[in-house]
Design an enzyme around this catalytic site. Structure first.
Site, PDB file in Angstrom:
ATOM      1  NE  ARG A  16      57.270 -24.401   8.672  1.00 52.59           N
ATOM      2  CZ  ARG A  16      56.842 -25.717   8.815  1.00 52.59           C
ATOM      3  NH1 ARG A  16      57.104 -26.237   9.882  1.00 52.59           N
ATOM      4  NH2 ARG A  16      56.725 -26.373   7.870  1.00 52.59           N
ATOM      5  CG  LEU A  18      65.878 -19.115  12.911  1.00 48.07           C
ATOM      6  CD1 LEU A  18      67.304 -19.193  12.754  1.00 48.07           C
ATOM      7  CD2 LEU A  18      65.363 -18.120  13.695  1.00 48.07           C
ATOM      8  N   GLY A 433      50.486 -36.972  26.140  1.00 46.02           N
ATOM      9  CA  GLY A 433      49.723 -37.210  24.902  1.00 46.02           C
ATOM     10  C   GLY A 433      50.329 -37.556  23.662  1.00 46.02           C
ATOM     11  CB  CYS A 644      53.165 -26.945  30.512  1.00 41.81           C
ATOM     12  SG  CYS A 644      52.614 -26.523  28.591  1.00 41.81           S
ATOM     13  CD  GLU A 666      57.879 -26.555  33.829  1.00 39.84           C
ATOM     14  OE1 GLU A 666      59.082 -26.818  34.211  1.00 39.84           O
ATOM     15  OE2 GLU A 666      57.249 -25.528  34.281  1.00 39.84           O
ATOM     16  CG  HIS A 695      59.716 -28.080  26.007  1.00 41.27           C
ATOM     17  ND1 HIS A 695      58.861 -28.474  27.163  1.00 41.27           N
ATOM     18  CD2 HIS A 695      58.986 -27.661  25.047  1.00 41.27           C
ATOM     19  CE1 HIS A 695      57.678 -28.466  26.668  1.00 41.27           C
ATOM     20  NE2 HIS A 695      57.590 -27.854  25.504  1.00 41.27           N
ATOM     21  CB  CYS A 727      54.900 -31.027  27.418  1.00 45.14           C
ATOM     22  SG  CYS A 727      53.673 -29.948  26.819  1.00 45.14           S
TER      23      CYS A 727
END
Length: 759
Positions: A16, A18, A433, A644, A666, A695, A727
């Site tokens: 990971r 990036l 959540g 969503c 969403e 987001h 979300c």
């Protein structure tokens, strides 16, 4: 001789890299030069890895700092007027403003809408066009990445999202048809193709995944016009790439388009080879997608070899079915997987090795024939393994009765009993959540996993975080609380770890969007629940507050969709097995006096087949699976679900048939557009249209959320409306979460005051 080529490669790096570089840049801990250096290093590493695995030709321009559809929109200057000044000032900053939004004191820019890439768990940014859209070639990303590969002596093929798919994936802000813009777009494509030819590209890959969808006459005319125009350009040879299913009734169209090569997905649709071959001009080359680009099981190489032989001399390339974006990078990094399971699996590198083995076998290599026999033996051993089957689970599956998927009473009666029990105000507030997974939470989880802190210390830490989260919500004035999910690493992985039939990897990361990576569980066998999974934490949280705390579960369809799923039985059977395990958990939560239980199904729409004719069967078993999980409870227990990044217009009947008491969706990026489907249907149950885009790092104001809620009340009854974010809040920081939720609660209170004033 047939060659080996992937259509695309994972971007994020096996560890990971990036993700880490992006998040460092966004925090201001590193600069653009450092980010671009990491990107260049990853591209080179991935090209060399593919070459070492046996690829003759590697893709370039499949790499992205955030999303390849966004890259395509920017490449052709489809930049909304609202963001253009930011681009002119700082192209990289403007790019990320489209992806994530931007609040810098001078500007408050919203991110583009985000939705699922066909039926995968990858999210793309929806290009935004207007009636006066003018396209132009902006920047040199494909040319620069081709030059980078050439400088390394690596033979490469540039990858472009095709013009028709690009327009179909976008939206017109004026409500018009994006396809009307095709003639404006084609000159920019022609210019780019000419430049790629001048730069030495021999082939260019034009991805047109929309060719596997249900197309109308306007679509077909657009394809003919687009590719006739591009055929007039002095360009590299063109490989038209289709994937995620069969061409079906679009086969003749695809075969007739004036291109030099055609890629077929022969994993999802092996039967299409026989129907497409007679339609192809004699000179048309084929790329055969014979290894699954979306799952981690080793291929049936005998079947793949048979397909390649049937294609005969037409076959120029062996390839995965689609880009390898959807699988992890290299299985060799997995040191702790059980031996039988690891032998059954293949990541991106291993999939290219399988293709190399097939190519060598087709060339008559004796060693390859021996290795093919060994692979066939290993596959047979997996399919016969007792690890895949549990007699008790199969008996329970066979005993399912229709009544198990129905609530006791209809919604109006349930709603009255639930309100008597919960005594909630009008426009109740809640969250979806999770709460921020801070550096401290992640560090404590890692230290516990490494044995640096014991179970008791970790338990005490999580209890403290849970109580702090509850107090935060109480102080903010939220009505229905959540415990924050600090014990959970991922909404699917957490459950898979506690269910029999799943296994877990250490490096099985795939990109969901941007820097967001997930590590899907490996669903290899029959599924059962050995013990309760969430009851203790939910019971503990409820004991710490007088307000209702939601039990939080991930639904059966989402667990299925977001796992690497076994391929030896129907997906419907696996989904029902998961549903029965979750049913036990729901009943245990109810027995623990938990009054509200949320069963998230964000992947329900994602799993919808791409062809409408296949929808009824899928929606039948998917909806049944949700209801199996949810319907054992009494009327006074309130069942929520969350979805969503989904278009609901076409499946509103199926969404309603879930019969959840409350659904949260969403809607903030689409400015409540998604509610239109619920309004037209006259959806009767509770709805929480998200008013806060989690987001994006930007914090919406109370006025902005109030405006969205007023829009919602234009189509919903006040008694239906819940107020919540889009979300879970796992990826956000506490300061922005506090500010946004405070504004959200004030917006809900404003609605209550207005309702009292008009009562």
């Amino acid at each position: 001789m047939i060659s080996v080529t992937p259509l695309g490669f994972p971007r994020i790096g096996a560890r990971r890299e990036l993700k880490q570089a992006l998040e460092s840049f966004w925090k201001g801990d590193s600069d653009a030069q450092s980010l671009q250096a990491t990107a260049a290093s990853l591209r080179e590493r991935h090209w060399r890895l593919a070459r070492e695995a046996g690829a003759d030709l590697v893709p370039v321009n499949d790499f992205s700092l955030y999303d390849h559809v966004l890259d395509s929109a920017v490449l052709f200057d489809a930049i909304p007027a609202s963001h253009r000044a930011a681009f002119e000032e700082d192209p990289l900053g403007g790019y990320f403003a489209l992806a994530r939004g931007l609040q810098d004191g001078r500007r408050d820019l919203r991110a583009l809408e985000m939705t699922k890439w066909f039926d995968t768990n990858y999210h793309y940014l929806v290009p935004q066009f207007d009636a006066k859209q003018r396209f132009a070639l902006r920047g040199d990303k494909p040319l620069a990445e081709l030059a980078q590969a050439q400088a390394l002596g690596i033979q490469a093929r540039p990858v472009l999202l095709g013009p028709v798919s690009l327009l179909k994936l976008g939206k017109r802000v004026d409500g018009g048809d994006p396809r009307e813009l095709l003639d404006n777009l084609l000159p920019a494509y022609a210019e780019l193709l000419s430049k790629l030819k001048a730069a030495g590209a021999q082939w260019v890959q034009l991805d047109e995944p929309a060719l596997v969808l249900d197309l109308d006459d306007t679509d077909r005319a657009a394809y003919r016009r687009a590719y006739a125009a591009l055929a007039e350009v002095d360009a590299p040879q063109r490989l038209l790439t289709t994937y995620f299913g069969a061409l079906g009734d679009n086969a003749a169209l695809a075969a007739q388009l004036p291109v030099e090569g055609l890629h077929l997905d022969l994993v999802r649709a092996p039967q299409q080879l026989e129907s497409v071959l007679p339609l192809l001009p004699e000179e048309r080359a084929l790329s055969l997608g014979v290894v699954d680009g979306r799952n981690i099981w080793r291929a049936d190489l005998d079947a793949a070899l048979s397909l390649a032989r049937r294609a005969g001399a037409r076959a120029k390339w062996l390839a995965p079915s689609c880009s390898l974006l959807h699988v992890p990078t290299d299985l060799e990094l997995e040191r702790k997987l059980p031996t039988p399971l690891k032998h059954w699996m293949a990541y991106a590198k291993q999939k290219i090795e399988e293709l190399r083995l097939l190519a060598d076998a087709l060339a008559g290599n004796a060693d390859a024939e021996r290795d093919l026999a060994a692979a066939a033996s290993a596959r047979a051993a997996r399919l016969a393994s007792p690890l895949l089957r549990n007699t008790q689970v199969r008996k329970r599956l066979a005993a399912i009765e229709p009544a198990m998927a129905d609530r006791v009473s209809p919604y109006p009666k349930r709603a009255r009993l639930q309100q008597e029990r919960l005594n909630l105000p009008l426009f109740p507030t809640t969250t979806i959540g999770s709460f921020p997974q801070t550096a401290e939470v992640r560090r404590a989880r890692a230290e516990h996993k490494a044995g640096k802190i014991d179970d008791a210390a970790y338990q005490a830490f999580l209890e403290n975080e849970t109580v702090l989260c509850l107090r935060e919500q109480e102080a903010l004035g939220i009505d229905v609380l959540v415990h924050g999910e600090f014990e959970r690493n991922d909404m699917v992985e957490y459950f898979g770890e506690q269910l029999d039939g799943f296994a877990f990897t250490a490096h099985g990361w795939v990109q969901s969007y941007g820097s967001r990576c997930v590590k899907p569980p490996v669903l290899f066998g029959d599924v059962s629940r050995p013990r309760p999974m969430t009851v203790d934490w939910t019971r503990y949280a409820q004991s710490q507050t007088s307000r209702p705390v939601k039990g939080m579960l991930t639904g059966p369809v989402t667990i299925l969709q977001w796992s690497f799923v076994r391929d030896d039985q129907p997906r419907a059977d696996s989904c029902r097995q998961i549903a029965l395990a979750l049913r036990d958990e729901v009943l245990d939560l109810e027995a623990a006096d938990i009054a509200v239980i949320q069963i998230d199904e964000p992947a329900l729409r994602e799993g919808l087949p791409l062809r409408r004719a296949d929808w009824p069967a899928y929606l039948g078993w998917a909806g049944e699976s949700f209801r199996l999980a949810a319907s054992g409870v009494g009327d006074a227990t309130q069942i929520h679900t969350h979805m969503c990044y989904a278009e609901f217009n076409d499946i509103i009947d199926a969404v309603a048939a879930l019969d959840a008491d409350v659904i949260s969706i969403e809607t903030s990026r689409s400015r409540m557009e998604l509610l239109d489907a619920f309004a037209r249907y006259r959806y009767p149950n509770g709805i929480g249209p998200g008013v806060y885009d989690i987001h994006s790092p930007r914090v919406p104001s109370e006025a902005e959320m109030s405006e969205l809620l007023d829009k919602a009340l234009e189509v919903l009854d006040p008694a239906q409306l819940w107020v919540n974010p889009d979300c879970g809040l796992k990826t956000r920081g506490w300061p922005e979460v506090r500010a946004a939720l405070q504004a959200m609660v004030r917006a809900a209170e404003g609605l209550r005051e207005a309702a009292r004033a008009t009562a």
